[in-house]
Structure formats: C-alpha cells, structure tokens
Design a protein around this motif. Structure first.
Motif, PDB file in Angstrom:
ATOM      1  N   THR A 235      67.849 -20.462  71.209  1.00 43.96           N
ATOM      2  CA  THR A 235      68.481 -20.674  69.908  1.00 43.96           C
ATOM      3  C   THR A 235      67.979 -19.603  68.944  1.00 43.96           C
ATOM      4  OG1 THR A 235      66.718 -22.147  69.130  1.00 43.96           O
ATOM      5  CG2 THR A 235      68.558 -23.166  70.330  1.00 43.96           C
ATOM      6  N   TRP A 236      68.540 -19.615  67.736  1.00 44.78           N
ATOM      7  CA  TRP A 236      68.117 -18.638  66.742  1.00 44.78           C
ATOM      8  C   TRP A 236      66.633 -18.761  66.416  1.00 44.78           C
ATOM      9  CZ3 TRP A 236      70.688 -14.471  65.620  1.00 44.78           C
ATOM     10  CH2 TRP A 236      72.087 -14.459  65.750  1.00 44.78           C
ATOM     11  N   SER A 237      66.078 -19.954  66.552  1.00 43.55           N
ATOM     12  CA  SER A 237      64.657 -20.149  66.250  1.00 43.55           C
ATOM     13  C   SER A 237      63.748 -19.435  67.238  1.00 43.55           C
ATOM     14  CB  SER A 237      64.325 -21.645  66.226  1.00 43.55           C
ATOM     15  OG  SER A 237      64.537 -22.232  67.496  1.00 43.55           O
ATOM     16  N   SER A 238      64.276 -19.044  68.397  1.00 41.88           N
ATOM     17  CA  SER A 238      63.472 -18.350  69.398  1.00 41.88           C
ATOM     18  C   SER A 238      63.264 -16.879  69.054  1.00 41.88           C
ATOM     19  CB  SER A 238      64.154 -18.446  70.774  1.00 41.88           C
ATOM     20  OG  SER A 238      64.455 -19.766  71.128  1.00 41.88           O
ATOM     21  N   LEU A 239      64.072 -16.342  68.135  1.00 43.97           N
ATOM     22  CA  LEU A 239      64.078 -14.898  67.891  1.00 43.97           C
ATOM     23  C   LEU A 239      63.012 -14.371  66.948  1.00 43.97           C
ATOM     24  CD1 LEU A 239      67.872 -13.974  67.774  1.00 43.97           C
ATOM     25  CD2 LEU A 239      66.112 -12.771  69.068  1.00 43.97           C
ATOM     26  N   PRO A 240      62.757 -14.992  65.787  1.00 40.82           N
ATOM     27  CA  PRO A 240      61.932 -14.326  64.775  1.00 40.82           C
ATOM     28  C   PRO A 240      60.553 -13.886  65.252  1.00 40.82           C
ATOM     29  CG  PRO A 240      63.054 -16.224  63.826  1.00 40.82           C
ATOM     30  CD  PRO A 240      63.282 -16.281  65.303  1.00 40.82           C
ATOM     31  N   VAL A 241      59.772 -14.802  65.831  1.00 44.00           N
ATOM     32  CA  VAL A 241      58.403 -14.462  66.229  1.00 44.00           C
ATOM     33  C   VAL A 241      58.410 -13.385  67.305  1.00 44.00           C
ATOM     34  CG1 VAL A 241      56.291 -15.325  67.273  1.00 44.00           C
ATOM     35  CG2 VAL A 241      57.493 -16.714  65.592  1.00 44.00           C
ATOM     36  N   ALA A 242      59.261 -13.562  68.324  1.00 49.20           N
ATOM     37  CA  ALA A 242      59.314 -12.570  69.400  1.00 49.20           C
ATOM     38  C   ALA A 242      59.726 -11.205  68.872  1.00 49.20           C
ATOM     39  CB  ALA A 242      60.285 -13.035  70.487  1.00 49.20           C
ATOM     40  N   THR A 243      60.704 -11.181  67.984  1.00 49.85           N
ATOM     41  CA  THR A 243      61.188  -9.906  67.449  1.00 49.85           C
ATOM     42  C   THR A 243      60.112  -9.200  66.641  1.00 49.85           C
ATOM     43  OG1 THR A 243      63.450 -10.778  67.347  1.00 49.85           O
ATOM     44  CG2 THR A 243      62.970  -8.819  66.041  1.00 49.85           C
ATOM     45  N   VAL A 244      59.415  -9.940  65.793  1.00 50.94           N
ATOM     46  CA  VAL A 244      58.380  -9.336  64.948  1.00 50.94           C
ATOM     47  C   VAL A 244      57.232  -8.797  65.800  1.00 50.94           C
ATOM     48  CG1 VAL A 244      56.619  -9.832  63.212  1.00 50.94           C
ATOM     49  CG2 VAL A 244      58.941 -10.686  62.915  1.00 50.94           C
ATOM     50  N   VAL A 245      56.760  -9.590  66.753  1.00 49.70           N
ATOM     51  CA  VAL A 245      55.627  -9.159  67.582  1.00 49.70           C
ATOM     52  C   VAL A 245      56.000  -7.945  68.426  1.00 49.70           C
ATOM     53  CG1 VAL A 245      54.082  -9.828  69.460  1.00 49.70           C
ATOM     54  CG2 VAL A 245      54.565 -11.438  67.613  1.00 49.70           C
ATOM     55  N   VAL A 246      57.181  -7.977  69.033  1.00 48.56           N
ATOM     56  CA  VAL A 246      57.607  -6.842  69.854  1.00 48.56           C
ATOM     57  C   VAL A 246      57.784  -5.596  68.995  1.00 48.56           C
ATOM     58  CG1 VAL A 246      59.522  -5.922  71.239  1.00 48.56           C
ATOM     59  CG2 VAL A 246      58.647  -8.225  71.682  1.00 48.56           C
ATOM     60  N   ALA A 247      58.381  -5.748  67.810  1.00 55.04           N
ATOM     61  CA  ALA A 247      58.578  -4.593  66.926  1.00 55.04           C
ATOM     62  C   ALA A 247      57.238  -3.999  66.498  1.00 55.04           C
ATOM     63  CB  ALA A 247      59.395  -5.006  65.706  1.00 55.04           C
ATOM     64  N   LEU A 248      56.280  -4.843  66.143  1.00 53.53           N
ATOM     65  CA  LEU A 248      54.960  -4.349  65.760  1.00 53.53           C
ATOM     66  C   LEU A 248      54.270  -3.654  66.928  1.00 53.53           C
ATOM     67  CD1 LEU A 248      53.625  -7.302  63.562  1.00 53.53           C
ATOM     68  CD2 LEU A 248      54.408  -5.058  62.784  1.00 53.53           C
ATOM     69  N   GLY A 249      54.406  -4.226  68.125  1.00 52.51           N
ATOM     70  CA  GLY A 249      53.806  -3.607  69.297  1.00 52.51           C
ATOM     71  C   GLY A 249      54.399  -2.241  69.591  1.00 52.51           C
TER      72      GLY A 249
END
Length: 366
Positions: free
Chosen positions: A221-235
């Motif tokens: 769902t949309w709730s699965s995206l924010p944390v994963a996106t932020v962490v991957v982008a920072l990495g």
C-alpha cells in the motif's frame, strides 16, 4: 625506515574524472535513456497485470489522480486498481530494485569480492527470522499490519550487530572476516527459520512464510513507500558522495591509505549504510535475491569500473529490472503470483554465467 606519511583525503576528492568529454556525454545520454526507460517501465507496470489496462488509459487515470480530477463511474474500478494497488506496488518495486542494485555495488567494493551481494553479511537471513516469527507465531501481533515489516527490520538490525561484533573481535573489519562471518551466520539464521517453519502450528502460515522468504510485493500500500524511499534515497546519496573513496578502496587497503582514505573507517560506514538499506528493503519486499549480485556487473559492462559512473546507472538499472520482474511475477501464473526470487534466479543465473564466461571479464568491468 620511517612510515610513509598519510596523504590528505582531499587527494582522492580532487582527482579528475577519468574519460574525455565525449565519454561524459555518452554517460549522460545513457543515464537519460535509462530514466526514460524507467518512466516507461512504471507505466507498463501499472498497465500490465492479470487485468490488463491500456497504457493510454492508465496514463489518463494517473493524470486525473495527480491533479485531483474526477473519474467517471465506469472507470472507478479501473482507477482503484491503478492508483490504490498497482502504482504503489510498481513504485516500491523500483525503490527496492534501485536500493539492492546500488548496495550491491557498495558491498562488492567493501569486501573486494565480485561475488558479494547485499545479503552476503547475513542481513537478509536475520530479517527472515523476524518475519517468520510474526507470520508463524504472531510475534508483535499488537502492531497489526506493521508487525511483519517491523519484525523483519528488527531481525536485520540484530543480524547486523551480531556480524559486526564477531567480525570486529579479530581487531578490525577485514573483508575476509566480514564475508566469512556473514556467510556463517546466514546459514545459522536460515536454519532457525527452517526450524520455525517446520514447527509452525498452521500450514497456511508456513506456506505464506516460504513465499515471503523468496520475495513478494503483494499487499503493498502507499504506507509501505515513505520509509523505504527515504532510506534508499539517503543510502544512494551517501554512496554517490563516497564514490571516489570506493574507487580507492577497491584497489586495496594499502593503495587506499596512500590516497588518503582510511579503509577501516570507510568500511564501517559502508557496513552501516548497506545494513540499513538492505534491512529496510527486506522488511517491505522479502528476500529478493540476485539483484544486488547481477546488476552491478551488468552496469560495469556499460560504464567501466569507476564508481562515480557505476553508482549513477545502478539505481535506474535495478529499478527497471525489478519493475519488470514484478510484472512477470503477476502475469506468468495469473491469477496466482510467483515469488520474485524465482523470477530473479531464472533470469540471473544464465545471465551471470554468460557474464562470467566473457573472455577477460573481471571485477572491474571489461
């Protein structure tokens, strides 16, 4: 004889980018093409599935959703499929693929092993233990829908800490100690997961757990995206800024030291970053294998060994790959879904064998 004086770290940071302006232009063109292909892949991923939707229709519905428009009653069902089910799933597939591919580059540089991937440090197996505890025995059940992801992330963090402490006990984070420690603990965590599945009180739960262990984006769902996106982008951002130091590290610790890079310190930083990204990715998608192993090699065939180039193309390449892997997983056995790991292995094994058979191929590219 006195010890050699350590060169300032600015020596690495100020080194010129290898290649002529024409090569830089080709790199930018390749990156632009990859981004265009990624955008087209997202549209294709939204349109394709057990119920196919015309790409033009999918684009129209996405446009209406983004501008807050109104769709007709006859398109309401299709709109729900596009916006609530497929788009978050496709975007998460892109995020996961980008993260695994980029972290694969970093891990291979960190341990100087061409056969390393994001799971070589046992992080994936640790996450699997946490996820299995939720699916099979209701661990952290009070968290509801977030229980699986939370337990997987906690398992990944625990595995990371354990690998670090054991590898560090030998006096440093040497590449060989990291690989051997991660491999050994990975087998141990896998054995624990297998025992948990074997002792599961519910057969359906055991089947679901085995499916998740091979990778799945079902139920996203949309709730699965924010944390994963932020962490991957920072990495990815950190690794891009560290690309010159990765070039030095890949040439060996002694060479890196003469260039002003502290190998052990950099290795610790990489260890933390790769563990965080891999843990978050596994928490939302399960253990998707082969992406972090194969994609870095394929990108190096295009860009060469310079990490400043490899790390530019690895994220879109991994994103494109996993988007289409997810499409295949949804369509090949529709209405059932195949685990992502089955598709990545079916594609990755022959591609990697072909890659390794290339005459003169080595870790650095051609």
């Amino acid at each position: 004889m006195s010890a050699p004086t350590k060169a300032p770290e600015t020596e690495v940071d100020s080194s010129p980018v290898e290649g002529s302006p024409s090569e830089h232009g080709r790199l930018l063109l390749t990156l632009a093409v990859a981004l265009v292909v990624l955008a087209a892949s997202v549209i294709g991923g939204v349109a394709l599935g057990p119920t196919s939707i015309a790409p033009g229709k999918a684009l129209s519905l996405l446009h209406e959703a983004l501008r807050g428009g109104v769709v007709s009653a006859e398109d309401a069902g299709t709109y729900a499929i596009v916006w609530n089910i497929r788009l978050p799933r496709v975007l998460l597939a892109a995020v996961v693929g980008a993260g695994l591919s980029t972290v694969g580059v970093a891990v291979q540089a960190m341990v100087r092993n061409a056969l390393a991937d994001p799971f070589v440090l046992g992080i994936s197996s640790g996450a699997s233990v946490g996820a299995s505890a939720v699916a099979l025995f209701g661990f952290l059940g009070a968290l509801g829908l977030y229980a699986l992801s939370t337990a997987a992330f906690l398992g990944a963090l625990g595995a990371t800490l354990l690998v670090y402490l054991i590898a560090r006990s030998g006096g440093g984070l040497a590449p060989l100690r990291l690989v051997l420690t991660g491999t050994a603990l990975s087998y141990g965590f896998s054995a624990i997961t297998t025992l948990m599945v074997f002792r599961a009180p519910n057969g359906n739960a055991a089947q679901s757990t085995l499916f998740w262990l091979l990778g799945s984006l079902g139920g996203v769902t949309w709730s699965s995206l924010p944390v994963a996106t932020v962490v991957v982008a920072l990495g990815i951002g950190y690794l891009l800024l560290s690309a010159r130091r990765l070039n030095a590290l890949s040439m060996g610790d002694e060479t890196a030291t003469t260039l002003g890079v502290a190998p052990e310190r950099l290795r610790r930083e990489l260890f933390v970053v790769t563990a965080a990204v891999t843990g978050v990715v596994v928490a939302v998608s399960g253990a998707v294998g082969f992406v972090g192993l194969m994609l870095p090699h394929l990108v190096r065939l295009v860009t060469g060994s310079d990490h400043r180039r490899v790390l530019l193309l690895a994220p879109p390449a991994g994103a494109i790959f996993l988007v289409w892997v997810d499409v295949l997983a949804r369509t090949l056995a529709a209405p059932e879904e195949l685990p992502l790991g089955v598709i990545t292995a079916a594609i990755g094994v022959p591609c990697f064998l072909l890659l390794m058979s290339r005459r003169g191929y080595s870790f650095g590219g051609r």
